[in-house]
Enzyme design. Structure first.
Site, short mmCIF file in Angstrom:
data_model
loop_
_atom_site.label_atom_id
_atom_site.label_comp_id
_atom_site.label_asym_id
_atom_site.label_seq_id
_atom_site.Cartn_x
_atom_site.Cartn_y
_atom_site.Cartn_z
N ALA A 99 -29.79 -44.88 3.79
CA ALA A 99 -30.37 -45.58 2.62
C ALA A 99 -31.81 -46.02 2.86
CB ALA A 99 -29.50 -46.77 2.25
N SER A 100 -32.49 -45.40 3.82
CA SER A 100 -33.89 -45.77 4.08
C SER A 100 -34.83 -45.14 3.06
CB SER A 100 -34.30 -45.31 5.48
OG SER A 100 -34.08 -43.91 5.62
N ARG A 101 -34.36 -44.13 2.35
CA ARG A 101 -35.23 -43.42 1.40
C ARG A 101 -34.36 -42.55 0.50
NH1 ARG A 101 -36.23 -38.44 4.84
NH2 ARG A 101 -35.31 -39.01 6.83
N TYR A 145 -25.58 -25.58 6.05
CA TYR A 145 -25.56 -26.73 5.13
C TYR A 145 -24.44 -26.54 4.09
CZ TYR A 145 -27.50 -30.11 1.73
OH TYR A 145 -27.69 -31.15 0.85
N ALA A 167 -21.74 -24.79 4.34
CA ALA A 167 -20.43 -24.93 5.00
C ALA A 167 -20.10 -26.39 5.24
CB ALA A 167 -20.42 -24.16 6.32
N LYS A 227 -21.20 -28.99 3.56
CA LYS A 227 -20.94 -29.68 2.30
C LYS A 227 -19.62 -29.22 1.66
CE LYS A 227 -24.62 -32.34 2.19
NZ LYS A 227 -24.47 -33.81 2.28
P1 NDP Z 1 -33.63 -37.70 2.81
O1 NDP Z 1 -34.02 -36.70 3.83
O2 NDP Z 1 -34.64 -38.21 1.86
O3 NDP Z 1 -32.93 -38.95 3.55
C1 NDP Z 1 -31.93 -38.74 4.50
C2 NDP Z 1 -31.32 -40.05 4.93
O4 NDP Z 1 -30.26 -39.77 5.86
C3 NDP Z 1 -32.29 -40.97 5.66
O5 NDP Z 1 -31.98 -42.31 5.38
C4 NDP Z 1 -32.00 -40.68 7.13
O6 NDP Z 1 -32.31 -41.75 8.01
C5 NDP Z 1 -30.50 -40.46 7.08
N1 NDP Z 1 -30.01 -39.68 8.21
C6 NDP Z 1 -30.30 -38.40 8.51
N2 NDP Z 1 -29.67 -38.02 9.63
C7 NDP Z 1 -28.95 -39.10 10.04
C8 NDP Z 1 -28.10 -39.34 11.15
N3 NDP Z 1 -27.82 -38.42 12.06
N4 NDP Z 1 -27.54 -40.57 11.27
C9 NDP Z 1 -27.80 -41.54 10.36
N5 NDP Z 1 -28.60 -41.36 9.29
C10 NDP Z 1 -29.18 -40.15 9.14
O7 NDP Z 1 -32.40 -37.02 2.04
P2 NDP Z 1 -31.92 -37.07 0.50
O8 NDP Z 1 -32.05 -38.43 -0.03
O9 NDP Z 1 -32.55 -35.95 -0.21
O10 NDP Z 1 -30.39 -36.68 0.67
C11 NDP Z 1 -29.34 -37.64 0.74
C12 NDP Z 1 -28.02 -36.91 0.68
O11 NDP Z 1 -27.96 -36.14 -0.52
C13 NDP Z 1 -27.81 -35.93 1.83
O12 NDP Z 1 -26.45 -35.93 2.23
C14 NDP Z 1 -28.16 -34.59 1.21
O13 NDP Z 1 -27.54 -33.52 1.85
C15 NDP Z 1 -27.65 -34.78 -0.19
N6 NDP Z 1 -28.24 -33.90 -1.17
C16 NDP Z 1 -29.60 -33.89 -1.39
C17 NDP Z 1 -30.15 -33.02 -2.32
C18 NDP Z 1 -31.61 -32.97 -2.61
O14 NDP Z 1 -32.04 -32.06 -3.36
N7 NDP Z 1 -32.43 -33.87 -2.11
C19 NDP Z 1 -29.30 -32.09 -3.08
C20 NDP Z 1 -27.91 -32.16 -2.74
C21 NDP Z 1 -27.41 -33.04 -1.84
P3 NDP Z 1 -33.79 -41.90 8.66
O15 NDP Z 1 -34.71 -42.24 7.54
O16 NDP Z 1 -33.66 -42.98 9.67
O17 NDP Z 1 -34.11 -40.55 9.26
#
Ligand code: NDP
Length: 243
Positions: free
Chosen positions: A10-12, A152, A154, A156
């Site tokens: 939830a950082s972004r 990815y 697989a 999901k």
């Molecule tokens: P972002 O890359 O903007 O953010 C990813 C978030 O996940 C960050 O808060 C990050 O933390 C955290 N994170 C990543 N790896 C880990 C880990 N190993 N442990 C803990 N936290 C982790 O991604 P989105 O907001 O775009 O995506 C959010 C979700 O939605 C994901 O599951 C993605 O697969 C899914 N999704 C996104 C789509 C898109 O088009 N954007 C489409 C379909 C699904 P930190 O900031 O500390 O790195």
């Protein structure tokens, strides 16, 4: 007393929007991410502005020991989450034949193992309360499959299978388990795409625009609400009609 939600990643992006939307609905929020302290604290600030309690927590969801520690930390600081949003995720792009073992493990570890570890850690308190909401953020590629995103897709697809199975397993305990399958959402995750690719994806979307994090957050907040209490085992597309 307000319920507590845990939103991972939830950082972004989508996770931050979900945290804020749940806060607007009156839930206290445990804001989690891996390492981005500034991002997490900004989400916490926005949630608190809406009048709820919020606090940041950090761990790598692909590490089960860290997730178990996260549960203890949240329990001590805020209580037990009855709403769990498994949103943390990473993607990978490339031919399957070029994919290394490490890349496979990185994506599977975060996107699928992480959901398993968080569910295992946080379900017992929901069972104890006989009430819970689990929301897994999958992807439309977990349904349709994407070329050059096989790992990815697989992972999901695995999340969707886990969602459906857990919905059956946890229904008798008053816990609903659903997934959201976003399409192309404007976040950092898609920053590697060129402007031309994003334009093409927009043109392929029947609603003629790319998704915003708030589009996904609205669906997630509904599925986490009291009103969604007879909905479980579902995969709600938030893809502008793409699929
Ligand atoms: P972002 O890359 O903007 O953010 C990813 C978030 O996940 C960050 O808060 C990050 O933390 C955290 N994170 C990543 N790896 C880990 C880990 N190993 N442990 C803990 N936290 C982790 O991604 P989105 O907001 O775009 O995506 C959010 C979700 O939605 C994901 O599951 C993605 O697969 C899914 N999704 C996104 C789509 C898109 O088009 N954007 C489409 C379909 C699904 P930190 O900031 O500390 O790195």
């Amino acid at each position: 007393m307000a319920k507590l939600a845990l939103v991972t990643g939830a950082s972004r992006g989508i996770g931050a929007a979900i945290a804020e939307t749940l806060a607007r609905a009156g839930l206290n929020v445990a804001v989690h991410c891996r390492a981005n302290r500034a991002g997490a604290e900004e989400t916490v600030r926005r949630c608190r502005e809406l009048g709820v309690q919020a606090q940041a927590f950090f761990c790598d969801v692909s590490d089960s020991a860290q997730v178990d520690h996260l549960r203890s930390e949240i329990h001590s600081a805020m209580g037990d989450p009855l709403v769990l949003v498994n949103n943390a995720g990473v993607d990978a792009f490339g031919l399957l034949t070029d994919t290394t073992d490490e890349e496979w493990r990185r994506v599977m570890g975060t996107d699928l193992d992480g959901v398993f570890y968080c569910c295992r850690a946080f379900i017992p308190a929901m069972v104890h309360q006989k009430w819970g909401r689990i929301l897994n953020i999958a992807s439309m590629w977990g349904i349709a499959g994407a070329s050059c995103e096989a790992v990815y897709s697989a992972a999901k697809a695995g999340v969707i299978g886990l969602t459906k199975a857990l919905a059956r397993e946890l229904g008798p305990s008053g816990i609903t388990v659903n997934a959201v399958a976003p399409g192309v959402i404007r976040t950092d995750m898609n920053a590697r795409h060129s402007a031309e690719t994003m334009d093409q994806l927009r043109e392929e979307t029947p609603l003629c625009r790319l998704g915003e994090p708030e589009d996904v957050a609205a669906a997630a907040a509904f599925l986490a609400s009291e009103q969604a209490g007879f909905i479980t085992g579902q995969v709600l597309g938030t893809d502008g009609g793409y699929l």
